[in-house]
Design an enzyme around this catalytic site. Sequence first.
Site, PDB file in Angstrom:
ATOM      1  N   GLU A   1      43.465  13.415  -0.717  1.00  0.00           N
ATOM      2  CA  GLU A   1      43.358  12.084  -0.113  1.00  0.00           C
ATOM      3  C   GLU A   1      44.318  11.889   1.074  1.00  0.00           C
ATOM      4  O   GLU A   1      45.243  11.066   1.015  1.00  0.00           O
ATOM      5  CB  GLU A   1      43.619  10.995  -1.161  1.00  0.00           C
ATOM      6  CG  GLU A   1      42.645  11.008  -2.308  1.00  0.00           C
ATOM      7  CD  GLU A   1      42.852   9.848  -3.293  1.00  0.00           C
ATOM      8  OE1 GLU A   1      43.697   8.981  -3.026  1.00  0.00           O
ATOM      9  OE2 GLU A   1      42.160   9.817  -4.321  1.00  0.00           O
TER      10      GLU A   1
ATOM     11  N   GLU B   1      37.850  13.524  -8.552  1.00  0.00           N
ATOM     12  CA  GLU B   1      38.488  12.373  -9.209  1.00  0.00           C
ATOM     13  C   GLU B   1      37.436  11.297  -9.396  1.00  0.00           C
ATOM     14  O   GLU B   1      36.651  11.008  -8.494  1.00  0.00           O
ATOM     15  CB  GLU B   1      39.650  11.795  -8.393  1.00  0.00           C
ATOM     16  CG  GLU B   1      40.888  12.643  -8.396  1.00  0.00           C
ATOM     17  CD  GLU B   1      42.093  11.955  -7.760  1.00  0.00           C
ATOM     18  OE1 GLU B   1      42.121  10.702  -7.688  1.00  0.00           O
ATOM     19  OE2 GLU B   1      43.000  12.685  -7.325  1.00  0.00           O
TER      20      GLU B   1
HETATM   21  O1  IFM Z   1      46.491   8.327  -9.367  1.00  0.00           O
HETATM   22  C1  IFM Z   1      45.746   8.392  -8.186  1.00  0.00           C
HETATM   23  C2  IFM Z   1      45.689   9.811  -7.675  1.00  0.00           C
HETATM   24  O2  IFM Z   1      46.958  10.336  -7.482  1.00  0.00           O
HETATM   25  C3  IFM Z   1      44.951   9.858  -6.360  1.00  0.00           C
HETATM   26  N1  IFM Z   1      43.677   9.190  -6.451  1.00  0.00           N
HETATM   27  C4  IFM Z   1      43.628   7.884  -7.058  1.00  0.00           C
HETATM   28  C5  IFM Z   1      44.339   7.909  -8.409  1.00  0.00           C
HETATM   29  C6  IFM Z   1      44.271   6.507  -9.066  1.00  0.00           C
HETATM   30  O3  IFM Z   1      44.910   5.576  -8.260  1.00  0.00           O
END
Ligand code: IFM
Length: 496
Positions: free
Chosen positions: A219, A403
Site C-alpha cells: 500500500e 488483504e
Molecule cells: O492493518 C492494515 C494493514 O497494515 C494494511 N492494510 C489495511 C489494514 C487494516 O487497516
Amino acid sequence: MPTPLRRDGDLSRRTFLLATGGLTLTAALAACTPGATTASPSGSATPAPWSPPAEPMTFPKGYTWGASTSAFQIEGALTADGRGASVWDTFAALPGKIADDSTGDPAADQYHRYADDVALMSSLGLGAYRFSISWSRVLLTGAGEVNQAGLDYYRRLVDELLGAGIRPTITLFHWDLPQALQDAGGWASRDTAERFADYAGVCFEALGAAEADWLTLNEPKTHAFVGHWYGVHAPGLRSPDTAAAAVHHQLLAHGLAVQRFRDSGAPGRIGAALNLIPVIATEPDYPEAATFTDARENRLFLDPILKGTYPDDAVGDQPGQLPADPAAFLELQQPGDLEVISAPCDLLAIQYYGVTGVDGIGNTVDIAPTSAATWQQIDPQGLYDLLVRLKDEYPAIPLIITENGIPDPTPDITVDDPDRIAFLRSHFQQAARAIGDGVPLEGHYVWSLLDNFEWAEGYTQRWGIVAVDFATQERTPKASAGFFTDVIAANSVNRD
Ligand code: IFM
C-alpha cells in the site's frame, strides 16, 4: 479521460442502504444480496442486485487461500538480536499519536512464537502466509552491513512454512522504514529507492531460493498519504509535496527491486500490493471530483506499474486531487524512471476493504455500511467491479487479493464474529463471480491472521481471524477461522 466507477442501480442501492441504517452489519450484508428487484421510494422498479447461486461456488484447482500480517504489527521483540529502530518505533513513542498510547511491543510476539503460529496456520488449512520483513532487523540503519541474526529469523520462518507446506508470500516493505533512512530524507529522497533495491537484493540472496511470492511494497498510497500528507501514520508529516515524492520514490523502489529480483534468478514471482477503492460519484451531474479521486486513489499507482505512465489528473489543486505542485512532481521524474517502474511483474496484489462515494466538491460520502474502522465502507460488489475493471482496463496480469477483512465491533477479545463471517463469505462470492467472468484471480488472503497492532489505533481494533490476548499471548481461533477452514477444505463458498 477515464470516468469514475459507477454502476447500474447505484442510486437505488444508496437508498436501500439508507433504509438499512438500523440493521446490524451482518443483516445489512445479508440484505445486500436479496434475490428480488428492490423498489425505490417512488415505486419504480430498479435492477436487482446480483445474488449468489444456491449451489456452492467453486474456485479453480490450486487457488491460494492465505492470511496476511506485517512485521511491525505482530512481531514484537523490538530490540531482539540487535534490531534497529524504524519510523514506527519513533512515531509510536510520541505522546498522543496512538489511540491507546501503545507501541509495537509486545504485539503478537511472533518473533518468538513463529513455530507455534505456523502450526496454527497448518491447523487452519492455510495454503499461504503473507508476512513482511522488517528492513531494520536486516540492515539496522537501512544500509551497510547485514545483521545476520535478524536475517536468520526470516530464514527460520520461511523454512518452517515450507516444512508445513505453506507458501511464503513475502512483503519487503510494510511502512516500517529504518529511522536512519528517514533521518537522511526518507521517501522524499531518491536515494531511499536505491537503498531499498540494495535491501531487496540482500533478501533475495538469503531467501530467494524458496518458491515464494514476493511483494515489493505494501500500500504505497497509505504510506505516502497517511504518513506524509495527513500526518496520522509514521513518519507523521503533513506535506502534500512530500507525499507526492513518497509516491514516486516508492514506485521507483518497486521497479528497481523487480529488476534486482530478475537479476537474482530467484524462482518465485514478484509484484506490488496496492490498496484500490472503487470511487462512486454521488452527484452524477458533477462527476469531476470523483474522477480526480479515482486518479489519486487508484490510477496514480496502477498506471505507472502496469502501463508505464502517470495519469495527468491525479495531482493538482482540483477537488479530489493530491494537492501537490504538479510541476514539482514532474521534476522528480528522471528519464527512464517510468520504464523502471513498469518493469514486468508476475502478479498484481490487491487489497480490498470497500468503496467510497464522492460528492461534486470532493467530499467523501458514506454510501455503504461502515465497520469499526470508520473509513471502511463495506461493499462486496465493489470487489467484483474492481476486479472486472482491472481485467478490462489494464494489461493482463495474474491477480491475488492479499488483504480483505474487517475489525471486530469492539476492542474486546471476541471469538464469536458473525460480521466477519458474513463479510468474508460475501467477498469470496464476489471473487468467485469475477473468476467466472474471466478475471485471472489466483488467490485470496484474509487480513489478518492474528489480532495485532493496528497502527494509529493501537490495540483497539482487532482484525484477526485468530484472537490474541496480548497479556498472555494466548491464541484462540474465532468462529471466522472455522468458517475459513471449511471454505479452504471445500475450495468453495456456500450461499449462506
Ligand atoms: O492493518 C492494515 C494493514 O497494515 C494494511 N492494510 C489495511 C489494514 C487494516 O487497516
